[in-house]
Enzyme design. Structure first.
Site, PDB file in Angstrom:
ATOM      1  N   TYR A  51      33.791 -17.212 -23.503  1.00  0.00           N
ATOM      2  CA  TYR A  51      33.724 -16.001 -24.338  1.00  0.00           C
ATOM      3  C   TYR A  51      32.506 -16.061 -25.283  1.00  0.00           C
ATOM      4  O   TYR A  51      31.771 -15.074 -25.434  1.00  0.00           O
ATOM      5  CB  TYR A  51      35.031 -15.888 -25.116  1.00  0.00           C
ATOM      6  CG  TYR A  51      35.201 -14.657 -25.962  1.00  0.00           C
ATOM      7  CD1 TYR A  51      35.538 -13.422 -25.404  1.00  0.00           C
ATOM      8  CD2 TYR A  51      35.070 -14.724 -27.356  1.00  0.00           C
ATOM      9  CE1 TYR A  51      35.727 -12.298 -26.192  1.00  0.00           C
ATOM     10  CE2 TYR A  51      35.261 -13.600 -28.155  1.00  0.00           C
ATOM     11  CZ  TYR A  51      35.587 -12.393 -27.573  1.00  0.00           C
ATOM     12  OH  TYR A  51      35.775 -11.285 -28.360  1.00  0.00           O
ATOM     13  N   ASN A 104      32.048  -1.961 -24.851  1.00  0.00           N
ATOM     14  CA  ASN A 104      33.127  -2.553 -25.647  1.00  0.00           C
ATOM     15  C   ASN A 104      34.117  -3.376 -24.817  1.00  0.00           C
ATOM     16  O   ASN A 104      34.744  -4.282 -25.352  1.00  0.00           O
ATOM     17  CB  ASN A 104      33.863  -1.414 -26.370  1.00  0.00           C
ATOM     18  CG  ASN A 104      35.210  -1.852 -26.915  1.00  0.00           C
ATOM     19  OD1 ASN A 104      35.285  -2.498 -27.960  1.00  0.00           O
ATOM     20  ND2 ASN A 104      36.292  -1.526 -26.206  1.00  0.00           N
ATOM     21  N   SER A 145      41.138   2.275 -23.874  1.00  0.00           N
ATOM     22  CA  SER A 145      42.581   2.546 -23.821  1.00  0.00           C
ATOM     23  C   SER A 145      43.373   1.968 -24.980  1.00  0.00           C
ATOM     24  O   SER A 145      44.582   2.196 -25.078  1.00  0.00           O
ATOM     25  CB  SER A 145      43.149   2.017 -22.495  1.00  0.00           C
ATOM     26  OG  SER A 145      42.777   0.669 -22.327  1.00  0.00           O
ATOM     27  N   SER A 157      30.575 -10.476 -30.924  1.00  0.00           N
ATOM     28  CA  SER A 157      31.648 -11.089 -31.727  1.00  0.00           C
ATOM     29  C   SER A 157      31.024 -12.057 -32.711  1.00  0.00           C
ATOM     30  O   SER A 157      29.967 -12.641 -32.442  1.00  0.00           O
ATOM     31  CB  SER A 157      32.615 -11.857 -30.832  1.00  0.00           C
ATOM     32  OG  SER A 157      33.480 -12.643 -31.611  1.00  0.00           O
ATOM     33  N   LYS A 170      29.396 -13.531 -25.383  1.00  0.00           N
ATOM     34  CA  LYS A 170      29.096 -12.750 -26.588  1.00  0.00           C
ATOM     35  C   LYS A 170      27.699 -13.065 -27.135  1.00  0.00           C
ATOM     36  O   LYS A 170      27.017 -12.186 -27.670  1.00  0.00           O
ATOM     37  CB  LYS A 170      30.171 -12.987 -27.654  1.00  0.00           C
ATOM     38  CG  LYS A 170      31.546 -12.414 -27.277  1.00  0.00           C
ATOM     39  CD  LYS A 170      31.473 -10.924 -26.989  1.00  0.00           C
ATOM     40  CE  LYS A 170      32.832 -10.282 -26.800  1.00  0.00           C
ATOM     41  NZ  LYS A 170      32.748  -8.854 -26.452  1.00  0.00           N
TER      42      LYS A 170
HETATM   43  P1  NAP Z   1      41.812  -5.107 -26.458  1.00  0.00           P
HETATM   44  O1  NAP Z   1      42.725  -4.477 -27.437  1.00  0.00           O
HETATM   45  O2  NAP Z   1      42.319  -6.200 -25.586  1.00  0.00           O
HETATM   46  O3  NAP Z   1      41.144  -3.934 -25.549  1.00  0.00           O
HETATM   47  C1  NAP Z   1      40.259  -4.278 -24.508  1.00  0.00           C
HETATM   48  C2  NAP Z   1      39.847  -3.024 -23.763  1.00  0.00           C
HETATM   49  O4  NAP Z   1      38.964  -3.405 -22.691  1.00  0.00           O
HETATM   50  C3  NAP Z   1      41.018  -2.287 -23.122  1.00  0.00           C
HETATM   51  O5  NAP Z   1      40.761  -0.913 -23.118  1.00  0.00           O
HETATM   52  C4  NAP Z   1      40.980  -2.821 -21.690  1.00  0.00           C
HETATM   53  O6  NAP Z   1      41.594  -1.961 -20.722  1.00  0.00           O
HETATM   54  C5  NAP Z   1      39.485  -2.894 -21.473  1.00  0.00           C
HETATM   55  N1  NAP Z   1      39.139  -3.767 -20.347  1.00  0.00           N
HETATM   56  C6  NAP Z   1      39.443  -5.067 -20.162  1.00  0.00           C
HETATM   57  N2  NAP Z   1      38.966  -5.490 -18.982  1.00  0.00           N
HETATM   58  C7  NAP Z   1      38.342  -4.439 -18.411  1.00  0.00           C
HETATM   59  C8  NAP Z   1      37.671  -4.239 -17.168  1.00  0.00           C
HETATM   60  N3  NAP Z   1      37.521  -5.224 -16.270  1.00  0.00           N
HETATM   61  N4  NAP Z   1      37.169  -3.015 -16.911  1.00  0.00           N
HETATM   62  C9  NAP Z   1      37.317  -2.000 -17.801  1.00  0.00           C
HETATM   63  N5  NAP Z   1      37.937  -2.131 -18.977  1.00  0.00           N
HETATM   64  C10 NAP Z   1      38.448  -3.329 -19.272  1.00  0.00           C
HETATM   65  O7  NAP Z   1      40.542  -5.737 -27.201  1.00  0.00           O
HETATM   66  P2  NAP Z   1      39.867  -5.369 -28.623  1.00  0.00           P
HETATM   67  O8  NAP Z   1      40.343  -6.377 -29.602  1.00  0.00           O
HETATM   68  O9  NAP Z   1      39.947  -3.934 -28.906  1.00  0.00           O
HETATM   69  O10 NAP Z   1      38.356  -5.783 -28.266  1.00  0.00           O
HETATM   70  C11 NAP Z   1      37.361  -4.845 -27.936  1.00  0.00           C
HETATM   71  C12 NAP Z   1      36.011  -5.574 -27.908  1.00  0.00           C
HETATM   72  O11 NAP Z   1      35.781  -6.167 -29.183  1.00  0.00           O
HETATM   73  C13 NAP Z   1      35.960  -6.715 -26.905  1.00  0.00           C
HETATM   74  O12 NAP Z   1      34.680  -6.786 -26.330  1.00  0.00           O
HETATM   75  C14 NAP Z   1      36.202  -7.938 -27.752  1.00  0.00           C
HETATM   76  O13 NAP Z   1      35.668  -9.097 -27.176  1.00  0.00           O
HETATM   77  C15 NAP Z   1      35.510  -7.538 -29.033  1.00  0.00           C
HETATM   78  N6  NAP Z   1      35.944  -8.276 -30.215  1.00  0.00           N
HETATM   79  C16 NAP Z   1      37.249  -8.205 -30.639  1.00  0.00           C
HETATM   80  C17 NAP Z   1      37.613  -8.927 -31.766  1.00  0.00           C
HETATM   81  C18 NAP Z   1      39.027  -8.909 -32.312  1.00  0.00           C
HETATM   82  O14 NAP Z   1      39.288  -9.670 -33.252  1.00  0.00           O
HETATM   83  N7  NAP Z   1      39.923  -8.097 -31.798  1.00  0.00           N
HETATM   84  C19 NAP Z   1      36.683  -9.709 -32.440  1.00  0.00           C
HETATM   85  C20 NAP Z   1      35.379  -9.739 -31.988  1.00  0.00           C
HETATM   86  C21 NAP Z   1      35.013  -9.018 -30.864  1.00  0.00           C
HETATM   87  P3  NAP Z   1      43.204  -2.095 -20.431  1.00  0.00           P
HETATM   88  O15 NAP Z   1      43.867  -1.612 -21.699  1.00  0.00           O
HETATM   89  O16 NAP Z   1      43.420  -1.199 -19.280  1.00  0.00           O
HETATM   90  O17 NAP Z   1      43.452  -3.532 -20.163  1.00  0.00           O
END
Ligand code: NAP
Length: 248
Positions: A156, A91, A15, A143, A160
């Site tokens: 976290y 993801n 989303s 991550s 990861k």
């Molecule tokens: P984000 O913008 O917070 O998006 C998270 C997504 O996961 C949203 O679609 C959310 O749905 C969904 N979600 C959360 N809890 C859920 C659940 N219980 N069931 C189903 N869906 C769920 O995060 P992002 O930054 O894009 O991160 C995506 C992935 O990359 C994650 O695994 C994160 O740990 C990893 N990551 C991110 C970074 C970074 O710097 N951003 C770095 C390393 C790794 P809703 O929108 O409905 O809440």
């Protein structure tokens, strides 16, 4: 026509952020992209709109990845509707940061349940379909901190790092049936997840990145897309770091 035409792709957490960019990266005429989300129905509708605009078919459903029953119903439904599953991208992720001495067990459990157990549950259902069809790709979003460690994120980081272990175990378990399993480990990517940082924290983070800037969701999605491509057929059990040199 794209190599992903007529393929069935499932992305958890589509989303917003990286998950939405992954959905967009797979979007092409004939591609059937199914994603889930936790609460953000408006965000899901926007992802669907973007998939459709690119010529694919997109369907977002509210499914909690930490619920075994919901994940099973979601993936079984996709497999029944399309007859198979080509790519699963695990993801969905959350953070509940805090120092270990103050970390609540509920914060530990929530992060493990979404980030690690969610991937296990989805992979379990996906693997059954992929074993039957003797092909498939599973890509886990880990991550940089899963490899480097990070203070204030014991839950976290453990989840990861656990995803990296899950990736390697499944890569060995499923390889004989033509299924590859890899991880992408993003560095600092500007999304809702990292938006809570103060300007000072942001600057301190960027100072640790040799390429001198945050990454984009599209750059992570491109790595996922590569691992799902025919060109990556001989890569399995790998952790692809996409972090601007932050950790080597
Ligand atoms: P984000 O913008 O917070 O998006 C998270 C997504 O996961 C949203 O679609 C959310 O749905 C969904 N979600 C959360 N809890 C859920 C659940 N219980 N069931 C189903 N869906 C769920 O995060 P992002 O930054 O894009 O991160 C995506 C992935 O990359 C994650 O695994 C994160 O740990 C990893 N990551 C991110 C970074 C970074 O710097 N951003 C770095 C390393 C790794 P809703 O929108 O409905 O809440």
């Amino acid at each position: 026509m794209s190599e992903h035409s007529h393929k069935t792709i499932v992305v958890t957490g589509g989303s917003k952020g990286i998950g939405r960019a992954v959905c967009e990266a797979f979007s092409a005429p004939g591609a059937r992209i199914f994603f889930n989300y936790a609460t953000d129905a408006a965000g899901a509708a926007e992802t669907e709109r973007r998939i459709t605009a690119a010529g694919g078919t997109g369907k977002g459903v509210q499914v909690d990845v930490s619920s075994e029953d919901e994940v099973k119903a979601f993936l079984d439904g996709v497999i029944k509707e399309t007859g198979g599953l080509d790519v699963l991208v695990n993801n969905a992720g959350i953070t509940r940061d805090g120092l270990i001495v103050r970390m609540k067990t509920s914060d530990w459990d929530a992060v493990m349940d979404v980030n690690l157990k969610g991937a296990f549950q989805a992979s379990k259902i996906a693997a059954k379909a992929m074993l039957k069809q003797r092909s498939g790709r599973i890509i886990n979003i880990s991550s940089v901190v899963g490899a480097s460690g990070n203070p204030g994120q014991a839950n976290y980081v453990a989840a990861k790092a656990g995803l990296i272990g899950l990736t390697k175990a499944l890569a060995k378990e499923l390889a004989s049936r033509g299924i590859t399993v890899n991880a992408v480990a993003p560095g600092y990517i500007e999304t809702d997840m990292t938006a809570a940082m103060t300007d000072a924290q942001r600057e301190a983070m960027i100072a640790q990145i040799p390429l001198g800037r945050p990454g984009t969701s599209r750059e992570i999605a491109a790595a996922v897309r590569f691992l799902a491509s025919e060109e990556a057929a001989y890569i399995t059990g790998h952790v692809l770091h996409v972090n601007g040199g932050m950790y080597m």
